[in-house]
Design a protein around this motif. Structure first.
Motif, PDB file in Angstrom:
ATOM      1  N   ALA A  76      34.248  32.744  39.188  1.00  0.00           N
ATOM      2  CA  ALA A  76      33.609  32.057  38.061  1.00  0.00           C
ATOM      3  C   ALA A  76      34.439  32.238  36.785  1.00  0.00           C
ATOM      4  CB  ALA A  76      32.195  32.597  37.859  1.00  0.00           C
ATOM      5  N   LEU A  77      34.921  33.450  36.590  1.00  0.00           N
ATOM      6  CA  LEU A  77      35.743  33.721  35.408  1.00  0.00           C
ATOM      7  C   LEU A  77      37.013  32.876  35.421  1.00  0.00           C
ATOM      8  CD1 LEU A  77      36.445  35.996  33.053  1.00  0.00           C
ATOM      9  CD2 LEU A  77      38.028  36.750  34.809  1.00  0.00           C
ATOM     10  N   PHE A  78      37.653  32.789  36.599  1.00  0.00           N
ATOM     11  CA  PHE A  78      38.881  32.014  36.695  1.00  0.00           C
ATOM     12  C   PHE A  78      38.612  30.529  36.453  1.00  0.00           C
ATOM     13  CE2 PHE A  78      42.574  34.568  38.391  1.00  0.00           C
ATOM     14  CZ  PHE A  78      42.054  35.765  37.935  1.00  0.00           C
ATOM     15  N   ALA A  79      37.461  30.063  36.924  1.00  0.00           N
ATOM     16  CA  ALA A  79      37.109  28.658  36.661  1.00  0.00           C
ATOM     17  C   ALA A  79      36.996  28.443  35.141  1.00  0.00           C
ATOM     18  CB  ALA A  79      35.796  28.312  37.358  1.00  0.00           C
ATOM     19  N   ASP A  80      36.381  29.403  34.459  1.00  0.00           N
ATOM     20  CA  ASP A  80      36.215  29.314  32.999  1.00  0.00           C
ATOM     21  C   ASP A  80      37.539  29.227  32.267  1.00  0.00           C
ATOM     22  OD1 ASP A  80      33.532  29.365  33.068  1.00  0.00           O
ATOM     23  OD2 ASP A  80      33.288  31.462  32.424  1.00  0.00           O
TER      24      ASP A  80
ATOM     25  N   PHE B  18      42.077  30.026  44.212  1.00  0.00           N
ATOM     26  CA  PHE B  18      42.947  30.884  45.040  1.00  0.00           C
ATOM     27  C   PHE B  18      43.571  32.015  44.225  1.00  0.00           C
ATOM     28  CE2 PHE B  18      47.483  30.171  44.257  1.00  0.00           C
ATOM     29  CZ  PHE B  18      47.489  29.013  43.480  1.00  0.00           C
ATOM     30  N   ARG B  19      43.702  31.794  42.913  1.00  0.00           N
ATOM     31  CA  ARG B  19      44.231  32.865  42.057  1.00  0.00           C
ATOM     32  C   ARG B  19      43.244  34.043  42.005  1.00  0.00           C
ATOM     33  NH1 ARG B  19      49.403  32.299  41.952  1.00  0.00           N
ATOM     34  NH2 ARG B  19      50.199  30.464  40.925  1.00  0.00           N
ATOM     35  N   ALA B  20      41.961  33.693  41.934  1.00  0.00           N
ATOM     36  CA  ALA B  20      40.938  34.752  41.917  1.00  0.00           C
ATOM     37  C   ALA B  20      41.004  35.542  43.225  1.00  0.00           C
ATOM     38  CB  ALA B  20      39.560  34.143  41.735  1.00  0.00           C
ATOM     39  N   LYS B  21      41.220  34.830  44.310  1.00  0.00           N
ATOM     40  CA  LYS B  21      41.311  35.497  45.615  1.00  0.00           C
ATOM     41  C   LYS B  21      42.536  36.414  45.658  1.00  0.00           C
ATOM     42  CE  LYS B  21      38.405  32.796  48.369  1.00  0.00           C
ATOM     43  NZ  LYS B  21      37.406  33.428  49.143  1.00  0.00           N
TER      44      LYS B  21
ATOM     45  N   GLU C 205      49.232  38.291  31.719  1.00  0.00           N
ATOM     46  CA  GLU C 205      49.047  38.689  30.317  1.00  0.00           C
ATOM     47  C   GLU C 205      47.632  38.384  29.833  1.00  0.00           C
ATOM     48  OE1 GLU C 205      53.731  38.265  29.027  1.00  0.00           O
ATOM     49  OE2 GLU C 205      52.280  36.729  28.330  1.00  0.00           O
ATOM     50  N   LYS C 206      47.120  37.244  30.269  1.00  0.00           N
ATOM     51  CA  LYS C 206      45.746  36.878  29.891  1.00  0.00           C
ATOM     52  C   LYS C 206      44.767  37.925  30.403  1.00  0.00           C
ATOM     53  CE  LYS C 206      45.523  31.936  30.459  1.00  0.00           C
ATOM     54  NZ  LYS C 206      44.902  30.885  31.256  1.00  0.00           N
ATOM     55  N   LEU C 207      44.952  38.317  31.636  1.00  0.00           N
ATOM     56  CA  LEU C 207      44.044  39.300  32.235  1.00  0.00           C
ATOM     57  C   LEU C 207      44.158  40.642  31.521  1.00  0.00           C
ATOM     58  CD1 LEU C 207      44.525  38.491  36.041  1.00  0.00           C
ATOM     59  CD2 LEU C 207      42.554  37.917  34.606  1.00  0.00           C
ATOM     60  N   GLU C 208      45.391  40.992  31.271  1.00  0.00           N
ATOM     61  CA  GLU C 208      45.683  42.258  30.594  1.00  0.00           C
ATOM     62  C   GLU C 208      45.012  42.331  29.219  1.00  0.00           C
ATOM     63  OE1 GLU C 208      49.264  43.908  31.624  1.00  0.00           O
ATOM     64  OE2 GLU C 208      48.099  45.681  31.011  1.00  0.00           O
ATOM     65  N   ALA C 209      44.956  41.187  28.538  1.00  0.00           N
ATOM     66  CA  ALA C 209      44.374  41.159  27.191  1.00  0.00           C
ATOM     67  C   ALA C 209      42.866  41.433  27.231  1.00  0.00           C
ATOM     68  CB  ALA C 209      44.645  39.801  26.541  1.00  0.00           C
TER      69      ALA C 209
END
Ligand code: SAH
Length: 349
Positions: A19-23, A29-32, A58-62
């Motif tokens: 859900a977060l990745f969709a947002d 597949f990236r979430a997986k 980087e986005k995730l890291e932030a």
């Protein structure tokens, strides 16, 4: 407040990750992929997720972090047992133990910081219960102890016992979730048959666990065969007495088909008479089970003494006379306070 207030990305379920990745406009597949890095490969940084675009990392890291618990102490016993002190993100300490024996590499892991129970013979009981461990903090102990087993002994972990600090059935939701990640095909993929949960005997939760069909092994800290004696050493017996526990074990057996292990710490002049053995055998006859007779490990300021080898043997024979399978368990790692009941953060504070 801890200085870092980012959330551990591992607190999100796979559905929440998707859900977060969709947002943020990322494909499913990236979430997986991220889920795989976190639970199958158990990496401790976004940098290691090499099949993700740098920008995404980087986005995730932030927004998130991965707070793997940290090894702050490591002591090796003469018998090869290794005790680890871990610091968790809020500065609390827990302990875990690696027990090598022949081809087996067993990790003994903690489920809580401290313990709320006050069993009279246990060093962990002297600590307050500070908090429950999160499922990923329990998972981390397995990952790190597995890494250490490979480093020191060239072998992966083969078994896991929830027998460290704390009472796993008083932190059931996290314990269950940790087991799911340890056993599932998109987690560490270990067999649940190689996992044993040890409990002081919380009847309601034993039944719940039977319903949840976790397929793990169950050990119960019985330690005395009558309520009068058990109540003296384990205050939990006031609310969860032997009848209630045995009822729950019968239920467990019906649901899972599994035999139960009764743990029985042998305390000199307390629970080692012929009468005790008979009463214990009667309990064993109600549920298919075996008994592990555990050598008592003296704790600082404790008022009990270890049963002599002879009396322990007699007790075992008496049980066997009544058809009970019993083993005497010698403790490992005593010289470094890594044995059963000795985990008390002497170093960690
Ligand atoms: N709370 C759970 C998990 C802890 S397991 C439980 O009680 O089962 C730790 C095992 O070591 C338990 O069987 C516990 O009763 C036992 N133990 C505690 N103190 C001990 C001691 N001083 N010597 C030997 N075994 C001990």
């Amino acid at each position: 407040m801890p200085e870092n207030t980012k959330k551990d990305i591992r607190s999100l379920s796979e559905e929440q990750l998707i859900a977060l990745f969709a947002d943020i406009g990322e494909p499913k597949f990236r979430a997986k992929q991220v889920h795989q890095w976190l639970w199958q490969k158990a990496v401790a940084s976004f940098e290691q997720m090499t099949n993700l675009p740098k920008l995404l990392r980087e986005k995730l890291e932030a927004q998130f972090e991965i707070r793997e618990i940290e090894v702050v102490d490591e002591q090796i016993s003469q018998d090869g047992t290794i005790k680890f002190g871990f610091r968790v993100f809020d500065g609390e300490f827990i302990e875990g133990v690696l027990i090598p024996k022949d081809d087996r590499m067993t990790a003994c892991i903690s489920s809580q910081v401290g313990c709320s129970l006050t069993c009279k013979f246990c060093a962990t009981a002297r600590l307050d219960r500070k908090r429950n461990l999160d499922f990923f903090e329990i998972f981390d102990q397995v990952v790190i102890i597995d890494r250490k087993a490979r480093q020191h002994y060239g072998k992966p972990l083969s078994n896991i016992v929830y027998m460290g600090m704390g009472e796993p059935l008083l932190n059931y939701a996290n314990v269950k979730r940790s087991i799911e990640h340890i056993t599932s095909a998109d987690g560490l993929g270990m067999s649940p048959k190689r996992i044993t949960l040890s409990t002081v005997g919380i009847s309601k939760m034993i039944k719940k666990m039977a319903d949840d069909d976790l397929r793990i092994n169950l050990a119960v800290s019985l330690h005395a065969p009558t309520n009068a004696k058990r109540g003296q050493i384990m205050p939990i017996n006031d609310s969860n007495d032997i009848e209630g526990v045995v009822d729950a074990l019968e239920y467990w057996h019906q649901k899972t088909g599994n035999r139960v292990t009764h743990e029985y710490v042998m305390l000199s002049h307390f629970n080692e008479t012929e009468e005790d053995a008979k009463a214990l055998a009667a309990i064993c006859q109600r549920v298919p089970s075996k008994v592990n007779l555990i050598e008592y490990n003296p704790i600082d300021g404790g008022s009990y003494e270890r049963t002599s080898g002879n009396r322990a043997m007699n007790f075992k024979r008496e049980l066997e006379k009544h058809g009970v399978i019993a083993n005497i368990r010698r403790s490992r790692g005593k010289d470094i306070d890594a044995a059963c009941g000795q985990l008390a953060n002497k170093k960690g504070g």
